[in-house]
Design a protein around this motif. Structure first.
Motif, PDB file in Angstrom:
ATOM      1  N   GLN A 219      -3.520   7.911  -5.413  1.00  0.00           N
ATOM      2  CA  GLN A 219      -3.699   7.202  -4.152  1.00  0.00           C
ATOM      3  C   GLN A 219      -4.256   5.808  -4.437  1.00  0.00           C
ATOM      4  O   GLN A 219      -5.066   5.622  -5.350  1.00  0.00           O
ATOM      5  CB  GLN A 219      -4.609   7.986  -3.185  1.00  0.00           C
ATOM      6  CG  GLN A 219      -5.947   8.424  -3.721  1.00  0.00           C
ATOM      7  CD  GLN A 219      -7.084   7.437  -3.491  1.00  0.00           C
ATOM      8  OE1 GLN A 219      -6.941   6.444  -2.769  1.00  0.00           O
ATOM      9  NE2 GLN A 219      -8.235   7.718  -4.099  1.00  0.00           N
ATOM     10  N   ASP A 220      -3.815   4.842  -3.629  1.00  0.00           N
ATOM     11  CA  ASP A 220      -4.216   3.449  -3.855  1.00  0.00           C
ATOM     12  C   ASP A 220      -5.098   2.932  -2.729  1.00  0.00           C
ATOM     13  O   ASP A 220      -5.147   1.718  -2.477  1.00  0.00           O
ATOM     14  CB  ASP A 220      -2.981   2.568  -4.045  1.00  0.00           C
ATOM     15  CG  ASP A 220      -2.069   2.539  -2.829  1.00  0.00           C
ATOM     16  OD1 ASP A 220      -1.046   1.840  -2.884  1.00  0.00           O
ATOM     17  OD2 ASP A 220      -2.369   3.231  -1.823  1.00  0.00           O
ATOM     18  N   MET A 221      -5.776   3.830  -2.030  1.00  0.00           N
ATOM     19  CA  MET A 221      -6.617   3.447  -0.889  1.00  0.00           C
ATOM     20  C   MET A 221      -8.105   3.468  -1.240  1.00  0.00           C
ATOM     21  O   MET A 221      -8.950   3.313  -0.349  1.00  0.00           O
ATOM     22  CB  MET A 221      -6.320   4.393   0.281  1.00  0.00           C
ATOM     23  CG  MET A 221      -4.885   4.292   0.753  1.00  0.00           C
ATOM     24  SD  MET A 221      -4.450   5.545   1.982  1.00  0.00           S
ATOM     25  CE  MET A 221      -4.253   6.982   0.950  1.00  0.00           C
ATOM     26  N   ASN A 222      -8.412   3.725  -2.495  1.00  0.00           N
ATOM     27  CA  ASN A 222      -9.796   3.773  -2.961  1.00  0.00           C
ATOM     28  C   ASN A 222     -10.613   4.852  -2.250  1.00  0.00           C
ATOM     29  O   ASN A 222     -11.809   4.688  -2.000  1.00  0.00           O
ATOM     30  CB  ASN A 222     -10.480   2.404  -2.789  1.00  0.00           C
ATOM     31  CG  ASN A 222     -11.694   2.256  -3.698  1.00  0.00           C
ATOM     32  OD1 ASN A 222     -11.714   2.781  -4.808  1.00  0.00           O
ATOM     33  ND2 ASN A 222     -12.712   1.564  -3.223  1.00  0.00           N
ATOM     34  N   HIS A 223      -9.939   5.976  -1.947  1.00  0.00           N
ATOM     35  CA  HIS A 223     -10.633   7.084  -1.294  1.00  0.00           C
ATOM     36  C   HIS A 223     -11.384   7.915  -2.324  1.00  0.00           C
ATOM     37  O   HIS A 223     -10.865   8.220  -3.392  1.00  0.00           O
ATOM     38  CB  HIS A 223      -9.626   7.986  -0.579  1.00  0.00           C
ATOM     39  CG  HIS A 223      -9.054   7.354   0.644  1.00  0.00           C
ATOM     40  ND1 HIS A 223      -7.997   7.913   1.335  1.00  0.00           N
ATOM     41  CD2 HIS A 223      -9.382   6.225   1.316  1.00  0.00           C
ATOM     42  CE1 HIS A 223      -7.716   7.160   2.380  1.00  0.00           C
ATOM     43  NE2 HIS A 223      -8.534   6.114   2.382  1.00  0.00           N
TER      44      HIS A 223
ATOM     45  N   GLU B 222      -8.349   7.046  -8.527  1.00  0.00           N
ATOM     46  CA  GLU B 222      -6.967   7.041  -8.042  1.00  0.00           C
ATOM     47  C   GLU B 222      -6.212   8.342  -8.300  1.00  0.00           C
ATOM     48  O   GLU B 222      -5.349   8.726  -7.537  1.00  0.00           O
ATOM     49  CB  GLU B 222      -6.192   5.901  -8.700  1.00  0.00           C
ATOM     50  CG  GLU B 222      -6.670   4.503  -8.360  1.00  0.00           C
ATOM     51  CD  GLU B 222      -7.932   4.111  -9.108  1.00  0.00           C
ATOM     52  OE1 GLU B 222      -8.630   3.190  -8.629  1.00  0.00           O
ATOM     53  OE2 GLU B 222      -8.236   4.713 -10.163  1.00  0.00           O
TER      54      GLU B 222
ATOM     55  N   THR C 123       0.887   9.200  -3.440  1.00  0.00           N
ATOM     56  CA  THR C 123       2.171   9.492  -4.064  1.00  0.00           C
ATOM     57  C   THR C 123       2.045  10.728  -4.943  1.00  0.00           C
ATOM     58  O   THR C 123       0.986  10.968  -5.551  1.00  0.00           O
ATOM     59  CB  THR C 123       2.677   8.310  -4.902  1.00  0.00           C
ATOM     60  OG1 THR C 123       1.687   7.983  -5.890  1.00  0.00           O
ATOM     61  CG2 THR C 123       2.914   7.086  -4.025  1.00  0.00           C
TER      62      THR C 123
ATOM     63  N   ASN D 284       0.844  -1.191   0.000  1.00  0.00           N
ATOM     64  CA  ASN D 284       0.000   0.000   0.000  1.00  0.00           C
ATOM     65  C   ASN D 284       0.883   1.246   0.000  1.00  0.00           C
ATOM     66  O   ASN D 284       1.508   1.573   1.005  1.00  0.00           O
ATOM     67  CB  ASN D 284      -0.865  -0.003   1.251  1.00  0.00           C
ATOM     68  CG  ASN D 284      -2.253   0.530   0.984  1.00  0.00           C
ATOM     69  OD1 ASN D 284      -2.505   1.123  -0.054  1.00  0.00           O
ATOM     70  ND2 ASN D 284      -3.155   0.341   1.906  1.00  0.00           N
ATOM     71  N   ALA D 285       0.961   1.946  -1.138  1.00  0.00           N
ATOM     72  CA  ALA D 285       1.852   3.095  -1.249  1.00  0.00           C
ATOM     73  C   ALA D 285       1.244   4.335  -0.613  1.00  0.00           C
ATOM     74  O   ALA D 285       1.941   5.287  -0.322  1.00  0.00           O
ATOM     75  CB  ALA D 285       2.183   3.372  -2.709  1.00  0.00           C
ATOM     76  N   GLY D 286      -0.091   4.372  -0.415  1.00  0.00           N
ATOM     77  CA  GLY D 286      -0.727   5.555   0.145  1.00  0.00           C
ATOM     78  C   GLY D 286      -0.941   6.614  -0.930  1.00  0.00           C
ATOM     79  O   GLY D 286      -1.437   6.330  -2.006  1.00  0.00           O
TER      80      GLY D 286
END
Lengths: 117, 114
Positions: B25-29, B72, B5, B1-3
């Motif tokens: 972002q890779d958190m699906n926010h 993303e 970037t 999980n890069a958070g």
């Protein structure tokens, strides 16, 4: 509009001692959220602690604790047993309960904390 | 999980040039934000997005544009760079618009306009 004020541009503390950073805010809302973020020289923003306005109990995270005074609109951060790694810029931030600009944070100008060995 | 970037980390622009600051972002926010931090100041909101295809202005939007074609990515475009845009730019995201949920930040982009 909400505002956040940090009146101490710089603070200094001796290693292992305790320091308190001040934050006041202005809002007409009764429910909201408050945060302290740490920004070390790397520039990365790191969440230190958070507080819900509807909770009377002050938040605590290990060596970090807050003194939340809702009536006075004050939200100070206490760092106990200060360590060299605590040296950083500290930002106080506010988030509206009702979403505001869809959940953004409103920041103070920050307090630069130095830790002396 | 890069958070979260951001690229690039540093950039120098000449007055009038354009550039795009990338944020992923890779958190699906759903909620994403762009802030700028001027010396001795806190972060100020430039633009935000509540989901793919939806963006809106923040406190200091002049001179910037954004788009959000995917969950993303949330790039920030500077057109006709000016010295007043010299700043550190942070991209951030959180899962919901309310509550005490943590807002996650990227490492920032230091931009200098000469």
């Amino acid at each position: 509009a909400q505002t956040v004020t940090q009146s101490q541009p710089e603070m200094s503390v001796q290693e292992a001692e305790t320091v308190t950073l001040s934050c006041t805010y202005d809002t007409s809302e009764s429910d909201y959220y408050l945060f302290w973020y740490k920004q070390p020289p790397s520039r990365q923003m790191i969440l230190v602690i958070r507080q819900e306005a509807y909770k009377q109990q002050n938040a605590t995270e290990n060596r970090f604790s807050v003194n939340f005074q809702k009536a006075a609109k004050s939200f100070s951060l206490k760092i106990s047993d200060s360590q060299l790694g605590d040296a950083a810029m500290y930002f106080c931030a506010y988030r509206s309960y009702y979403g505001g600009s869809q959940g953004n944070l409103i920041f103070g100008k920050g307090t630069k904390l130095s830790v002396k060995p | 999980n890069a958070g979260v970037t951001q690229t690039p980390k540093f950039r120098i622009l000449k007055i009038g040039q354009s550039m795009t600051l990338q944020c992923t972002q890779d958190m699906n926010h759903n909620y994403m934000y762009w802030y700028r931090q001027d010396p001795g100041m806190g972060l100020k909101l430039i633009y935000y997005s509540v989901g793919a295809g939806i963006t809106d202005k923040g406190e200091v939007p002049n001179g910037y544009n954004v788009s959000r074609s995917t969950t993303e990515d949330f790039p920030l475009r500077l057109e006709l760079a000016a010295p007043s845009q010299t700043s550190v730019y942070f991209c951030a995201s959180n899962p919901w618009d309310r509550g005490n949920n943590e807002q996650f930040f990227g490492p920032g982009t230091r931009l200098t306009v000469l």
